[in-house]
Motif scaffolding. Structure first.
Motif, mmCIF file in Angstrom:
data_model
loop_
_atom_site.group_PDB
_atom_site.id
_atom_site.type_symbol
_atom_site.label_atom_id
_atom_site.label_comp_id
_atom_site.label_asym_id
_atom_site.label_seq_id
_atom_site.Cartn_x
_atom_site.Cartn_y
_atom_site.Cartn_z
ATOM 1 N N TYR A 48 0.759 -1.105 -0.217
ATOM 2 C CA TYR A 48 0.058 0.005 0.014
ATOM 3 C C TYR A 48 0.863 1.332 0.047
ATOM 4 C CZ TYR A 48 -3.517 -3.446 1.592
ATOM 5 O OH TYR A 48 -4.361 -4.550 1.755
ATOM 6 N N ASP A 49 0.564 2.278 -0.572
ATOM 7 C CA ASP A 49 0.805 3.526 -0.590
ATOM 8 C C ASP A 49 0.659 4.327 0.340
ATOM 9 O OD1 ASP A 49 1.046 6.405 -1.509
ATOM 10 O OD2 ASP A 49 2.663 5.838 -2.700
ATOM 11 N N VAL A 50 1.390 4.864 1.335
ATOM 12 C CA VAL A 50 1.112 5.479 2.518
ATOM 13 C C VAL A 50 0.069 6.866 2.234
ATOM 14 C CG1 VAL A 50 1.714 6.842 4.526
ATOM 15 C CG2 VAL A 50 2.849 4.649 4.309
ATOM 16 N N LYS A 51 0.673 7.622 1.472
ATOM 17 C CA LYS A 51 -0.068 8.947 1.131
ATOM 18 C C LYS A 51 -1.206 8.797 0.556
ATOM 19 C CE LYS A 51 3.947 11.697 0.784
ATOM 20 N NZ LYS A 51 4.980 12.571 -0.228
ATOM 21 N N TYR A 52 -1.392 7.702 -0.519
ATOM 22 C CA TYR A 52 -2.689 7.356 -1.055
ATOM 23 C C TYR A 52 -3.606 6.820 -0.277
ATOM 24 C CZ TYR A 52 -6.050 5.207 -4.119
ATOM 25 O OH TYR A 52 -7.155 4.964 -4.778
ATOM 26 N N LEU A 53 -3.233 6.277 0.695
ATOM 27 C CA LEU A 53 -4.070 5.403 1.671
ATOM 28 C C LEU A 53 -4.697 6.497 2.443
ATOM 29 C CD1 LEU A 53 -5.914 3.067 2.236
ATOM 30 C CD2 LEU A 53 -3.937 2.179 3.729
ATOM 31 N N LEU A 54 -3.739 7.327 2.997
ATOM 32 C CA LEU A 54 -4.184 8.392 4.072
ATOM 33 C C LEU A 54 -5.172 9.262 3.232
ATOM 34 C CD1 LEU A 54 -0.695 9.750 5.343
ATOM 35 C CD2 LEU A 54 -2.924 9.078 6.832
ATOM 36 N N TRP A 55 -4.875 9.756 1.918
ATOM 37 C CA TRP A 55 -6.116 10.647 1.326
ATOM 38 C C TRP A 55 -7.260 9.782 1.247
ATOM 39 C CZ3 TRP A 55 -7.751 9.631 -3.984
ATOM 40 C CH2 TRP A 55 -8.578 10.751 -4.425
ATOM 41 N N ARG A 56 -7.459 8.578 0.816
ATOM 42 C CA ARG A 56 -8.734 7.867 0.711
ATOM 43 C C ARG A 56 -9.170 7.568 1.934
ATOM 44 N NH1 ARG A 56 -9.441 4.084 -3.379
ATOM 45 N NH2 ARG A 56 -11.501 3.860 -2.386
ATOM 46 N N ILE A 57 -8.717 7.370 3.320
ATOM 47 C CA ILE A 57 -9.198 7.312 4.609
ATOM 48 C C ILE A 57 -9.912 8.597 4.869
ATOM 49 C CG2 ILE A 57 -8.946 6.857 6.896
ATOM 50 C CD1 ILE A 57 -7.048 4.663 6.035
ATOM 51 N N GLU A 58 -9.199 9.816 4.475
ATOM 52 C CA GLU A 58 -9.795 10.842 4.851
ATOM 53 C C GLU A 58 -11.038 11.317 4.013
ATOM 54 O OE1 GLU A 58 -6.756 13.747 3.403
ATOM 55 O OE2 GLU A 58 -5.532 13.620 5.336
ATOM 56 N N ILE A 87 -13.132 8.792 3.009
ATOM 57 C CA ILE A 87 -14.038 7.787 3.687
ATOM 58 C C ILE A 87 -14.602 8.514 5.039
ATOM 59 C CG2 ILE A 87 -14.078 5.563 4.789
ATOM 60 C CD1 ILE A 87 -12.248 4.710 2.346
ATOM 61 N N MET A 88 -13.644 8.730 5.773
ATOM 62 C CA MET A 88 -14.223 9.179 7.355
ATOM 63 C C MET A 88 -14.687 10.594 7.245
ATOM 64 S SD MET A 88 -13.517 6.366 8.804
ATOM 65 C CE MET A 88 -13.096 6.830 10.466
ATOM 66 N N GLY A 89 -14.475 11.381 6.506
ATOM 67 C CA GLY A 89 -14.970 12.729 6.212
ATOM 68 C C GLY A 89 -14.154 13.528 6.863
ATOM 69 N N TYR A 90 -12.889 13.229 7.018
ATOM 70 C CA TYR A 90 -11.718 14.421 7.727
ATOM 71 C C TYR A 90 -11.673 15.388 6.818
ATOM 72 C CZ TYR A 90 -10.914 10.260 10.987
ATOM 73 O OH TYR A 90 -10.946 9.321 11.950
ATOM 74 N N HIS A 91 -11.944 15.232 5.378
ATOM 75 C CA HIS A 91 -11.591 16.502 4.555
ATOM 76 C C HIS A 91 -12.604 17.712 4.891
ATOM 77 C CE1 HIS A 91 -14.577 13.907 2.439
ATOM 78 N NE2 HIS A 91 -14.759 15.100 1.653
ATOM 79 N N SER A 92 -13.687 17.367 5.337
ATOM 80 C CA SER A 92 -14.753 18.398 5.389
ATOM 81 C C SER A 92 -14.720 19.019 7.042
ATOM 82 C CB SER A 92 -16.138 17.760 5.418
ATOM 83 O OG SER A 92 -16.218 17.072 4.299
ATOM 84 N N VAL A 93 -15.226 20.057 7.201
ATOM 85 C CA VAL A 93 -15.238 20.940 8.522
ATOM 86 C C VAL A 93 -16.686 20.476 9.137
ATOM 87 C CG1 VAL A 93 -15.261 23.230 9.626
ATOM 88 C CG2 VAL A 93 -13.945 22.574 7.523
ATOM 89 N N TRP A 94 -16.473 19.905 10.340
ATOM 90 C CA TRP A 94 -17.794 19.718 11.119
ATOM 91 C C TRP A 94 -17.979 20.596 12.271
ATOM 92 C CZ3 TRP A 94 -20.617 16.119 8.330
ATOM 93 C CH2 TRP A 94 -19.913 15.164 7.587
ATOM 94 N N LYS A 95 -18.807 21.306 12.351
ATOM 95 C CA LYS A 95 -18.890 22.531 13.072
ATOM 96 C C LYS A 95 -19.762 21.618 14.419
ATOM 97 C CE LYS A 95 -19.361 25.901 9.762
ATOM 98 N NZ LYS A 95 -20.082 27.086 9.348
#
Length: 255
Positions: free
Chosen positions: A88-98, A100-108
């Protein structure tokens, strides 16, 4: 759109060319799997900081204490990520998990608590998942009202302002840190205010409509795993000592 680490290492699979792999419906993913995905994410961040670029599931398993077969099964719930025989590629998997988990959004988020637990949020804010932004802190104890929270650039507010703050600040998540007797009341107020998700840290469960996502976070339950394991170990040691002592005594008995 640039995919972190993707072009540098793993060629896209057919399923990824069609999209990003087949992801199961939300209800089909177990809470245990979701919890482990958060562990993988935090560990992958550490691996990235250490300069690790590629890994196999067995290496990640050693770090997190989870069998590699479970890791591969968890990741497969969300699509295809690695290449057999390569890893697995570390950077790519981090990006995908972000994603999937909604980490790329802002949750007020609003926190509703009582006394010291709520003030501790100021110190432990960095432990929250990426994307969580606390925009209001409410306390049921009037003695704490107006208390500054420098790390959050906020002051402690009264519960009476809940509906107003949720509306004006477009808050979607509520965190409950109150006593068992107050937990359901606070949950009801959060639902009435219009939040879409609730994390309940009270030691008793609360009920919400099906339209509201709910996570029960029982610290007592988690710590009970430790006390159970330790008590079982203590019991096993006692039994071994008792059996050993009895065997010695019987061996030394004259007939």
């Amino acid at each position: 759109m640039t995919i972190p680490g993707r072009q540098a290492f793993i060629p896209a699979s057919d399923s990824e060319k069609r999209g990003e792999g087949m992801i199961k419906q939300r209800g089909a993913i177990s809470k245990a799997t979701i919890g482990r995905m958060a562990i993988y994410y935090n560990t992958l961040k550490q691996m990235k900081d250490e300069g690790v670029e590629v890994f196999v599931s067995r290496a990640l398993g050693r770090r997190v204490g989870i069998p590699s077969a479970v890791i591969r099964r968890d990741l497969a719930e969300f699509g295809e990520f690695g290449t057999q025989g390569v890893g697995y590629d570390v950077k790519y998997l981090l990006w995908r998990i972000e994603k999937i988990m909604g980490y790329h959004s802002v949750w007020k988020t609003v926190v509703v608590g009582v006394g010291l637990p709520i003030l501790a949020i100021n110190q432990y804010y960095s432990f929250l998942p990426p994307g969580i932004r606390i925009l209001a802190v409410l306390d049921l104890d009037e003695r704490n009202l107006g208390q500054p929270l420098p790390e959050l650039d906020l002051c402690v507010e009264p519960l009476e302002r809940l509906e107003e703050l949720v509306r004006d600040r477009e808050i979607r998540i509520g965190i409950i840190i109150v006593s068992p007797a107050q937990a359901q009341m606070v949950a009801d107020r959060l639902v009435q205010a219009g939040v879409e998700g609730i994390a309940n840290f009270s030691p008793v469960p609360v009920s919400v409509p099906e339209t509201v996502s709910l996570t029960q976070v029982n610290m007592g339950s988690w710590l009970s795993h430790l006390t159970f394991d330790l008590s079982q170990t203590a019991t096993e040691n006692y039994l071994l000592e008792f059996i050993g002592t009895r065997w010695i005594k019987e061996s030394l008995t004259c007939e």
